[in-house]
Design a protein around this motif. Structure first.
Motif, short mmCIF file in Angstrom:
data_model
loop_
_atom_site.label_atom_id
_atom_site.label_comp_id
_atom_site.label_asym_id
_atom_site.label_seq_id
_atom_site.Cartn_x
_atom_site.Cartn_y
_atom_site.Cartn_z
N ASP A 276 0.81 -1.21 0.00
CA ASP A 276 0.00 0.00 0.00
C ASP A 276 0.85 1.27 0.00
OD1 ASP A 276 1.03 -0.09 2.54
OD2 ASP A 276 -0.90 -0.12 3.57
N LYS B 56 3.02 2.29 2.28
CA LYS B 56 3.39 2.79 3.61
C LYS B 56 4.60 2.02 4.14
CE LYS B 56 -1.33 4.20 4.80
NZ LYS B 56 -1.07 5.64 4.69
N VAL C 193 2.92 10.69 9.02
CA VAL C 193 1.59 10.07 9.01
C VAL C 193 0.68 10.84 8.07
CG1 VAL C 193 -0.46 9.60 10.40
CG2 VAL C 193 1.81 9.08 11.32
N ARG D 172 1.89 4.52 9.01
CA ARG D 172 0.57 4.20 9.54
C ARG D 172 0.41 4.87 10.91
NH1 ARG D 172 -0.41 -0.01 6.06
NH2 ARG D 172 1.46 -1.28 5.71
N GLU D 173 -0.67 5.53 11.11
CA GLU D 173 -0.90 6.21 12.39
C GLU D 173 -0.92 5.22 13.55
OE1 GLU D 173 -3.83 9.64 14.29
OE2 GLU D 173 -4.38 8.62 12.42
N SER D 174 -1.45 4.05 13.33
CA SER D 174 -1.51 3.04 14.39
C SER D 174 -0.13 2.49 14.76
CB SER D 174 -2.41 1.88 13.95
OG SER D 174 -1.91 1.27 12.76
N ASN D 175 0.86 2.71 13.90
CA ASN D 175 2.21 2.22 14.16
C ASN D 175 3.08 3.21 14.92
OD1 ASN D 175 1.43 -0.02 12.77
ND2 ASN D 175 3.01 0.09 11.20
N ARG E 130 1.43 -4.41 16.76
CA ARG E 130 1.66 -3.67 15.51
C ARG E 130 2.73 -4.35 14.68
NH1 ARG E 130 -2.70 -2.42 14.97
NH2 ARG E 130 -1.92 -1.66 12.98
N GLU F 174 2.47 -5.91 10.75
CA GLU F 174 3.40 -5.63 9.67
C GLU F 174 4.01 -6.91 9.11
OE1 GLU F 174 3.97 -2.93 7.99
OE2 GLU F 174 2.54 -1.81 9.22
#
Length: 423
Positions: A42, A44, A64, A70-73, A107, A111
């Motif tokens: 994707d 990222k 981000v 990724r914001e969650s990372n 996280r 990945e």
């Protein structure tokens, strides 16, 4: 596409962010740079960033917003780890923070599942901070337990020998022993050494020249470290398949080349670069300029294995049997018992200048100079431990005497291995 990148603590985040800038991933300035080794399908970054404080890691929000990260990372804690290895390792500053380790591993798992073929993790961190050293050690242990077939490469920075915090000798002792146990290879950068090389890059000959130290920023030192990492881990021609698809084998082929023995995994890294006409013998002289050839007691240092990565449009002029490479082997003290002490990788251009006007030589060696750090750490930590100095700051988080004993034994054993390498 096989690697996951893990940034831990302030130092680890700063070095990794500088690496993404060097590779042109942040602003897309380097059109030739292949994003596949570092990004998922994707687009990222296949990276996780964690810190117990928000001061430095908040800068990741720009990446981000640009869609790179990724914001969650981006995982931010609520309380620092007090530059204490035990506080970071046992992860017990506050009850509300007990999930910091769990969230990072979750996280990381996500990945790993996004990669086509997971081969390992590259971990960026420091040796002296509570988060970088303590949490970094715990993450290394957890990753080894969850993904036993994957390899772990640690990129870490050792503090100045003159001292950065009261607990640094304990932190270095414990972190190095954990990495010796769980990591497969360790890029070890000394702040003192990086400072000298950064000043040399500026064209200054004397570190004590008036005003020289004030001109060296932390950012410029991080840039040197990131340049070295990029020089070693970015794609080379040696592993370029006819399909053109990069499988990102460089970090793991590197470990197979320079870490032939599991007891010796601390790696000395150096780099030099130039523009215009390239003279490889001159570049070898430059890259070995600050290399220690013997200990303070006069005992010679040896290199069990050596990897050289040349990035230039004139790589045809450098060969494993050339005078430059023979000179490099001599400077690093290659052992006589290794029939293949040198590996040479090449690429047609440098990452910073895809036009081919810049040339770089990056060297990674399993070299005995690690003995200096081991000896210094063992002496200082043992003196403090014998006096029972500051040990209560570790006991309150669950770090017992057996942890220190195992750490002392582990590093003493590693030191003995490197001493006997040339026999």
């Amino acid at each position: 596409m096989s690697t996951v990148w893990l940034q831990v603590g302030q130092c680890g985040s700063q070095i990794a962010q500088e690496l993404w800038h060097i590779l042109g991933l942040v602003n897309g300035s380097c059109g030739k740079i292949d994003r596949n080794p570092f990004c998922s399908r994707d687009g990222k970054l296949s990276a996780v960033c964690v810190d117990s404080e928000s001061r430095v890691i908040k800068k990741m929000q720009k990446q981000v917003k640009k869609g790179l990260f990724r914001e969650s990372n981006v995982i931010i804690g609520k309380q620092g780890r007090g530059k204490n290895w035990a506080c970071g390792y046992y992860n017990k500053p506050l009850n509300c923070e007990e999930s910091l380790l769990y969230e990072t591993m979750e996280r990381l798992r996500n990945e790993v599942e996004l990669r086509d073929c997971y081969s390992g993790t590259v971990l960026f961190h420091s040796l002296s901070g509570g988060t970088g050293a303590g949490l970094g050690s715990r993450l290394c242990e957890e990753i080894r337990d969850k993904y036993p077939l994957g390899q772990i490469l640690s990129v870490m920075v050792a503090p100045y020998q003159t001292g950065e915090c009261l607990l640094q000798h304990y932190n270095v002792l414990l972190c190095l022993s954990w990495l010796q146990r769980y990591a497969d290879g360790i890029f070890l950068f000394h702040n003192d050494d990086v400072l000298r090389k950064t000043i040399a890059r500026m064209g200054k000959k004397n570190i004590w020249e008036p005003g020289v130290l004030s001109q060296v920023s932390l950012s410029s030192m991080n840039t040197y470290i990131s340049d070295c990492v990029a020089g070693l881990l970015y794609s080379v021609s040696n592993f370029q398949p006819t399909t053109g698809l990069n499988m990102e084998v460089e970090p793991w082929e590197l470990l197979r080349s320079v870490c032939p023995m599991p007891t010796m995994k601390f790696l000395h890294v150096a780099q030099t670069s130039t523009r215009g006409q390239v003279f490889w013998d001159s570049m070898v002289s430059s890259v070995t300029r600050f290399l220690a050839s013997e200990s303070s007691t006069g005992e010679p240092y040896y290199s069990t294995s050596l990897l050289s990565v040349a990035r230039s449009n004139h790589c045809s002029l450098i060969q494993p049997q050339s005078s430059a490479m023979k000179r490099l082997q001599w400077a690093y003290g290659s052992v006589s018992w290794n029939p293949f002490p040198l590996s040479l990788w090449t690429a047609s251009y440098d990452m910073r200048d895809p036009t081919g006007q810049k040339h770089s030589l990056t060297v990674c060696a399993n070299h005995g100079s690690i003995i200096d750090l081991l000896k210094h750490t063992l002496e200082k930590a043992q003196k403090m431990y014998s006096a029972n100095a500051y040990t209560h700051w570790y006991r309150q988080y669950g770090c017992e005497g057996k942890d220190f004993k195992q750490a002392f034994d582990a590093l003493s054993s590693v030191k003995a291995e490197y001493y006997s390498a040339g026999e």
